[in-house]
Design a protein around this motif. Structure first.
Motif, PDB file in Angstrom:
ATOM      1  N   ILE A  89       0.835  -1.205   0.000  1.00 55.57           N
ATOM      2  CA  ILE A  89       0.000   0.000   0.000  1.00 55.57           C
ATOM      3  C   ILE A  89       0.869   1.253   0.000  1.00 55.57           C
ATOM      4  O   ILE A  89       0.630   2.197  -0.772  1.00 55.57           O
ATOM      5  N   ALA A  90       1.887   1.269   0.870  1.00 52.28           N
ATOM      6  CA  ALA A  90       2.766   2.435   0.952  1.00 52.28           C
ATOM      7  C   ALA A  90       3.493   2.684  -0.363  1.00 52.28           C
ATOM      8  O   ALA A  90       3.679   3.837  -0.779  1.00 52.28           O
ATOM      9  N   TYR A 114      15.629   7.221  -5.265  1.00 52.80           N
ATOM     10  CA  TYR A 114      16.089   6.573  -4.031  1.00 52.80           C
ATOM     11  C   TYR A 114      14.954   5.857  -3.310  1.00 52.80           C
ATOM     12  O   TYR A 114      15.108   4.736  -2.822  1.00 52.80           O
ATOM     13  N   LYS A 115      13.775   6.480  -3.275  1.00 49.98           N
ATOM     14  CA  LYS A 115      12.664   5.875  -2.544  1.00 49.98           C
ATOM     15  C   LYS A 115      12.096   4.650  -3.245  1.00 49.98           C
ATOM     16  O   LYS A 115      11.480   3.801  -2.599  1.00 49.98           O
ATOM     17  N   LEU A 116      12.308   4.543  -4.546  1.00 47.65           N
ATOM     18  CA  LEU A 116      11.919   3.306  -5.224  1.00 47.65           C
ATOM     19  C   LEU A 116      12.708   2.121  -4.674  1.00 47.65           C
ATOM     20  O   LEU A 116      12.172   1.029  -4.463  1.00 47.65           O
ATOM     21  N   VAL A 117      13.998   2.337  -4.446  1.00 48.03           N
ATOM     22  CA  VAL A 117      14.835   1.275  -3.907  1.00 48.03           C
ATOM     23  C   VAL A 117      14.533   1.052  -2.423  1.00 48.03           C
ATOM     24  O   VAL A 117      14.511  -0.087  -1.949  1.00 48.03           O
ATOM     25  N   LEU A 118      14.276   2.132  -1.695  1.00 51.68           N
ATOM     26  CA  LEU A 118      13.961   2.000  -0.272  1.00 51.68           C
ATOM     27  C   LEU A 118      12.720   1.150  -0.027  1.00 51.68           C
ATOM     28  O   LEU A 118      12.579   0.541   1.036  1.00 51.68           O
ATOM     29  N   MET A 119      11.816   1.129  -0.993  1.00 52.92           N
ATOM     30  CA  MET A 119      10.606   0.308  -0.831  1.00 52.92           C
ATOM     31  C   MET A 119      10.936  -1.171  -0.658  1.00 52.92           C
ATOM     32  O   MET A 119      10.127  -1.936  -0.125  1.00 52.92           O
ATOM     33  N   LEU A 120      12.122  -1.586  -1.098  1.00 50.76           N
ATOM     34  CA  LEU A 120      12.496  -3.001  -1.040  1.00 50.76           C
ATOM     35  C   LEU A 120      13.319  -3.363   0.181  1.00 50.76           C
ATOM     36  O   LEU A 120      13.547  -4.554   0.445  1.00 50.76           O
ATOM     37  N   ILE A 121      13.764  -2.358   0.934  1.00 51.90           N
ATOM     38  CA  ILE A 121      14.727  -2.602   2.006  1.00 51.90           C
ATOM     39  C   ILE A 121      14.134  -3.408   3.159  1.00 51.90           C
ATOM     40  O   ILE A 121      14.859  -4.026   3.938  1.00 51.90           O
ATOM     41  N   PHE A 122      12.809  -3.450   3.265  1.00 52.12           N
ATOM     42  CA  PHE A 122      12.201  -4.214   4.346  1.00 52.12           C
ATOM     43  C   PHE A 122      12.359  -5.720   4.158  1.00 52.12           C
ATOM     44  O   PHE A 122      12.216  -6.494   5.112  1.00 52.12           O
TER      45      PHE A 122
END
Length: 471
Positions: free
Chosen positions: A23-24, A248-256
Motif C-alpha cells: 500500500i505504501a 532513491y525511494k523506489l529502492v527504499l521500498m524493497l529494504i524491508f
C-alpha cells in the motif's frame, strides 16, 4: 513456549508487513507523480527532517522494556509508564528543536509548514511505537500488526482522497497527523482496561542508561536511510531533491525484505551464537546466499530497466531520475549482502562493533556528499550512498572474519551472479516491451537458471512447488 502464539504473531507480522509495504509503495508512487519534482522535493525534505529529529526520542527504552519485561511481566506497568513518560518529554523537546533548526536550514515557507505538521504527527507516532513494543513484550504482536496495518491503510486512503480532491502538498502531511492521532486514541481505549502504567522517577535514569545500547544502534541505523536526502536538502534545490528522492525511494521500498525474511531466525541465531559457532556460521552462510539471491538480481533488474520503469511509474515526469536510479539500484544488493553479516555481530554479543560501523558510515556519508555533490551534482549523492554501503559491507565482513569466525560467503555467489547475468541479458533484449512484461520474463529466466545451477535453490523450488500442489 507457545508455538501457536509464535506462529500467529509471525503470520500476522508477515502478512500485515507485506500488505502495508505494498500500500505504501503504490501510494508513494501516486504522490510522486501528483506532486512533481519541486513539491515532492519539499515533501521529502520535510519528512526526512522531522523523521530524523524524532529518532532521538527513542533512546532504546522501548527495546529495554521488551527485553526485561518479557522475562518478568510484573515489571511491565513500571517500565511501560516510564517509557511513555520519557518519550513524551523527549518528543516535545525533539519537536521544539525541529521548529528551531528549520529556520537556519533555510527551507522555504511550504517546507516549514510541513515540518510543523509532520513534527506533531511523528511525535504521536513515537508514542504509538512504544505501545507496539508493549504488545511485543506480552506476545500480542498480532495486535501491533493490526494497528500498524490500519495506520498505513488510513494514511494511504486519505492521501489518495487528497490527490483526487486536487489539494496541495501540505494537505498530504495532514493525513499523517490525523491518522497518528486517531491511532493514539484507539490505542488508549484498547489499553485502558489492560494495564495501568506507573511512573517511577527513581528508576528513570537507570532505564535510559541501560537502553542506550539499543537506542544508539537504532538511531544510527534509521538516520542512515534519511541522511542523503537531509544533507542534499541543505545543498541543493527542491527540484534536485525531488529528482533524487524519486529514484532513491523506489529502492527504499524493497529494504524491508531482508529483515522480514530473517526476523524469525533471530532466536535461533542468538542460541547458536552461544552454543554452536559452526551451526551459527552455516546458518548465516545460507541466509547470506538467500538474501544475495534476492538482492543481486533485484539490483541488476532495476539497473537494466531503470529507463522504462521510471517513465512508466512516474508518467514521464521524472526522467531525470533515471541515471540516479541506475546508481542507487546497487544499494539494494549491498544492503541484502551486508544485512546477514551485521546480524552475526548482533547475535554474537558484538553489537557495539556494529554500532561503531554504522556511526562511522554516517560521518563518511556526510563528508562524501559535501565533496562529491559539487563535483557531480545530485549524482554525487547517489555515488556517496553506494560508497558508504560498500564501506558498511566491508566493515562487517572484516569484523566477522577477525572477531567471530571465518565466514565463507564468496563461494555462495557464482551461481547467483551467472543466473543474474542471464536475467540481465533477457531484460535488455525485452526492454522495449512494457517494463512489467520484461521484468517477469527476465525473472522467470533467472529462477529457472538458479534452480538448475544451484542445489540449495533447487530444494527451495521443490518445496514451493510441493506446497503449491497441496493447495
Amino acid at each position: 513456549m507457545d508455538t501457536r502464539l509464535i506462529a500467529k504473531n509471525a503470520a500476522a507480522l508477515g502478512i500485515s508487513g507485506v500488505l502495508a509495504k505494498a500500500i505504501a509503495a503504490v501510494v508513494g508512487i501516486f504522490v510522486t507523480r501528483y506532486l512533481g519534482p519541486g513539491p515532492f522535493g519539499d515533501y521529502s525534505t520535510a519528512y526526512a527532517f522531522a523523521g530524523t529529529f524524532i529518532l532521538f526520542a527513542e533512546l532504546g527504552i522501548s527495546q529495554l522494556m521488551v527485553q526485561d519485561c518479557s522475562r518478568n511481566l510484573t515489571e511491565l506497568p513500571r517500565y511501560f509508564g516510564n517509557t511513555l513518560f520519557v518519550k513524551t518529554i523527549i518528543s516535545i523537546v525533539c519537536f521544539l528543536l525541529m521548529v528551531i533548526f528549520m529556520f537556519p536550514a533555510g527551507y522555504n515557507t511550504l517546507t516549514k509548514e510541513m515540518v510543523v505538521v509532520l513534527g506533531v504527527a511523528v511525535s504521536f507516532n513515537a508514542l504509538n511505537q512504544s505501545v507496539y513494543n508493549y504488545y511485543q513484550a506480552v506476545q500480542k504482536l498480532y495486535l501491533a500488526a493490526a494497528f500498524q496495518f490500519l495506520t498505513t491503510f488510513l494514511i494511504g486512503g486519505l492521501t489518495i482522497a487528497v490527490i483526487f480532491a486536487g489539494m496541495g502538498v501540505v494537505a498530504i502531511t495532514f493525513t499523517h497527523l490525523f491518522t497518528y492521532i486517531l491511532i493514539s486514541v484507539l490505542l488508549f481505549f484498547a489499553l485502558r482496561r489492560e494495564i495501568r502504567p506507573r511512573v517511577e522517577r527513581s528508576s528513570l535514569v537507570l532505564m535510559v542508561r541501560n537502553g542506550l545500547p539499543f537506542g544508539i544502534h537504532r538511531i544510527f541505523y534509521n538516520i542512515f536511510f534519511q541522511l542523503s536526502i537531509l544533507v542534499l536538502s541543505l545543498t541543493a534545490s527542491n527540484v534536485e531533491v525531488g529528482i533524487y528522492a524519486a529514484a532513491y525511494k523506489l529502492v527504499l521500498m524493497l529494504i524491508f525484505l531482508p529483515s522480514l525474511m530473517t526476523s524469525a531466525l533471530y532466536p535461533v541465531l542468538y542460541q547458536l551464537g552461544e552454543t554452536d559457532k559452526d551451526g551459527h556460521r552455516n546458518t548465516t552462510e545460507k541466509v547470506f546466499k538467500l538474501l544475495s539471491g534476492i538482492g543481486i538480481p533485484g539490483s541488476i533488474l532495476i539497473f537494466v530497466l531503470a529507463g522504462p520503469l521510471t517513465t512508466w511509474l512516474y508518467a514521464g515526469k521524472f526522467d531525470e531520475s533515471i541515471p540516479i536510479l541506475m546508481i542507487v539500484s546497487w544499494f539494494f544488493a549491498l544492503e541484502c549482502m551486508s544485512f546477514s553479516l551485521g546480524d552475526v555481530l548482533t547475535t554474537t554479543n558484538h553489537q557495539w562493533q556494529r554500532t561503531i560501523v554504522q556511526g562511522s558510515a554516517l560521518v563518511l556519508m556526510f563528508i562524501l556528499i559535501m565533496v562529491l555533490n559539487p563535483l557531480f551534482g545530485i549524482s554525487g549523492t547517489a555515488y556517496a550512498l553506494i560508497i558508504v554501503e560498500i564501506f558498511i559491507f566491508c566493515g562487517y565482513y572484516l569484523l566477522v572474519q577477525k572477531g567471530v569466525y571465518k565466514i565463507r560467503i564468496w563461494r555462495q555467489l557464482p551461481s547467483i551472479v551467472f543466473a543474474s547475468l542471464l536475467m540481465a541479458g533477457t531484460a535488455w533484449l525485452t526492454n522495449s516491451f512494457h517494463p512489467l512484461i520484461s521484468a517477469v520474463t527476465a525473472g522467470i529466466i533467472y529462477c529457472l537458471a538458479l534452480v538448475i545451477l544451484d542445489r540449495d535453490f533447487r530444494k527451495i523450488g521443490g518445496f514451493v512447488i510441493q506446497k503449491g500442489l497441496r493447495k
